[in-house]
Design a protein around this motif. Structure first.
Motif, mmCIF file in Angstrom:
data_model
loop_
_atom_site.group_PDB
_atom_site.id
_atom_site.type_symbol
_atom_site.label_atom_id
_atom_site.label_comp_id
_atom_site.label_asym_id
_atom_site.label_seq_id
_atom_site.Cartn_x
_atom_site.Cartn_y
_atom_site.Cartn_z
ATOM 1 N N SER A 35 38.550 21.483 55.803
ATOM 2 C CA SER A 35 39.781 20.682 55.712
ATOM 3 C C SER A 35 40.364 20.382 57.082
ATOM 4 O O SER A 35 40.728 19.240 57.375
ATOM 5 N N GLU A 36 40.453 21.409 57.923
ATOM 6 C CA GLU A 36 41.059 21.225 59.252
ATOM 7 C C GLU A 36 40.262 20.258 60.122
ATOM 8 O O GLU A 36 40.839 19.395 60.787
ATOM 9 N N ILE A 37 38.947 20.410 60.130
ATOM 10 C CA ILE A 37 38.115 19.501 60.928
ATOM 11 C C ILE A 37 38.229 18.078 60.390
ATOM 12 O O ILE A 37 38.360 17.119 61.156
ATOM 13 N N THR A 38 38.196 17.924 59.071
ATOM 14 C CA THR A 38 38.300 16.591 58.476
ATOM 15 C C THR A 38 39.638 15.947 58.806
ATOM 16 O O THR A 38 39.686 14.777 59.211
ATOM 17 N N LEU A 39 40.716 16.706 58.687
ATOM 18 C CA LEU A 39 42.051 16.171 58.999
ATOM 19 C C LEU A 39 42.187 15.770 60.464
ATOM 20 O O LEU A 39 42.896 14.812 60.786
ATOM 21 N N LYS A 40 41.515 16.480 61.328
ATOM 22 C CA LYS A 40 41.555 16.156 62.765
ATOM 23 C C LYS A 40 40.999 14.753 63.019
ATOM 24 O O LYS A 40 41.503 14.019 63.855
ATOM 25 N N HIS A 41 39.965 14.392 62.268
ATOM 26 C CA HIS A 41 39.310 13.096 62.471
ATOM 27 C C HIS A 41 39.799 12.020 61.511
ATOM 28 O O HIS A 41 39.600 10.827 61.771
ATOM 29 N N PRO A 43 43.321 11.719 59.696
ATOM 30 C CA PRO A 43 44.658 12.254 59.384
ATOM 31 C C PRO A 43 45.191 11.868 58.009
ATOM 32 O O PRO A 43 46.068 12.549 57.484
ATOM 33 N N GLN A 74 34.342 7.149 64.366
ATOM 34 C CA GLN A 74 35.092 8.181 63.652
ATOM 35 C C GLN A 74 34.134 9.042 62.823
ATOM 36 O O GLN A 74 34.202 10.270 62.850
ATOM 37 N N LEU A 78 33.238 13.078 63.365
ATOM 38 C CA LEU A 78 33.457 14.030 62.282
ATOM 39 C C LEU A 78 32.159 14.762 61.942
ATOM 40 O O LEU A 78 32.136 15.995 61.855
ATOM 41 N N GLU A 81 31.317 17.294 64.818
ATOM 42 C CA GLU A 81 32.119 18.524 64.847
ATOM 43 C C GLU A 81 31.810 19.427 63.662
ATOM 44 O O GLU A 81 31.689 20.644 63.813
ATOM 45 N N HIS A 85 29.909 23.531 63.747
ATOM 46 C CA HIS A 85 30.655 24.726 63.366
ATOM 47 C C HIS A 85 29.695 25.779 62.819
ATOM 48 O O HIS A 85 28.803 25.473 62.026
#
Length: 92
Positions: A35-41, A43, A74, A78, A81, A85
């Motif tokens: 979730s955090e990685i997806t939201l970073k790329h 929003p 984009q 995504l 990254e 991980h």
């Protein structure tokens, strides 16, 4: 005679709704990381829309995140990254 497609040109038309499947071992915090990685790329991504599926024996889990992709860059960022991980085994 038609010329071959230019590899720099994406067949996708942006913006587009784009699903990404992320697979890994079942571990605490894996959904949060995805979730955090997806939201970073992306929003505008809504974490509550993540689809989860466990493997038959329950050792592995996959998440499908669907984003509103704005560009090839984009998506590439995504994918990159997520793939790097340590909890992630594969991104499709």
């Amino acid at each position: 005679m038609q010329s071959p497609p230019d590899p720099s040109q994406s067949p996708l038309q942006f913006p587009t709704v784009f699903p990404i499947k992320v697979m890994g071992r079942r571990e605490d915090g894996f959904a949060q990381v995805v979730s955090e990685i997806t939201l970073k790329h992306a929003p505008d991504f809504h974490p509550e829309t993540i689809e989860m599926r466990s493997s038959k024996n329950g050792r592995y889990i996959s998440f499908t995140v669907t984003i509103n992709a704005k560009s090839r860059e984009q998506l590439d960022a995504l994918y990159s990254e997520l793939s790097k991980h340590p909890m992630v085994l594969m991104v499709l």
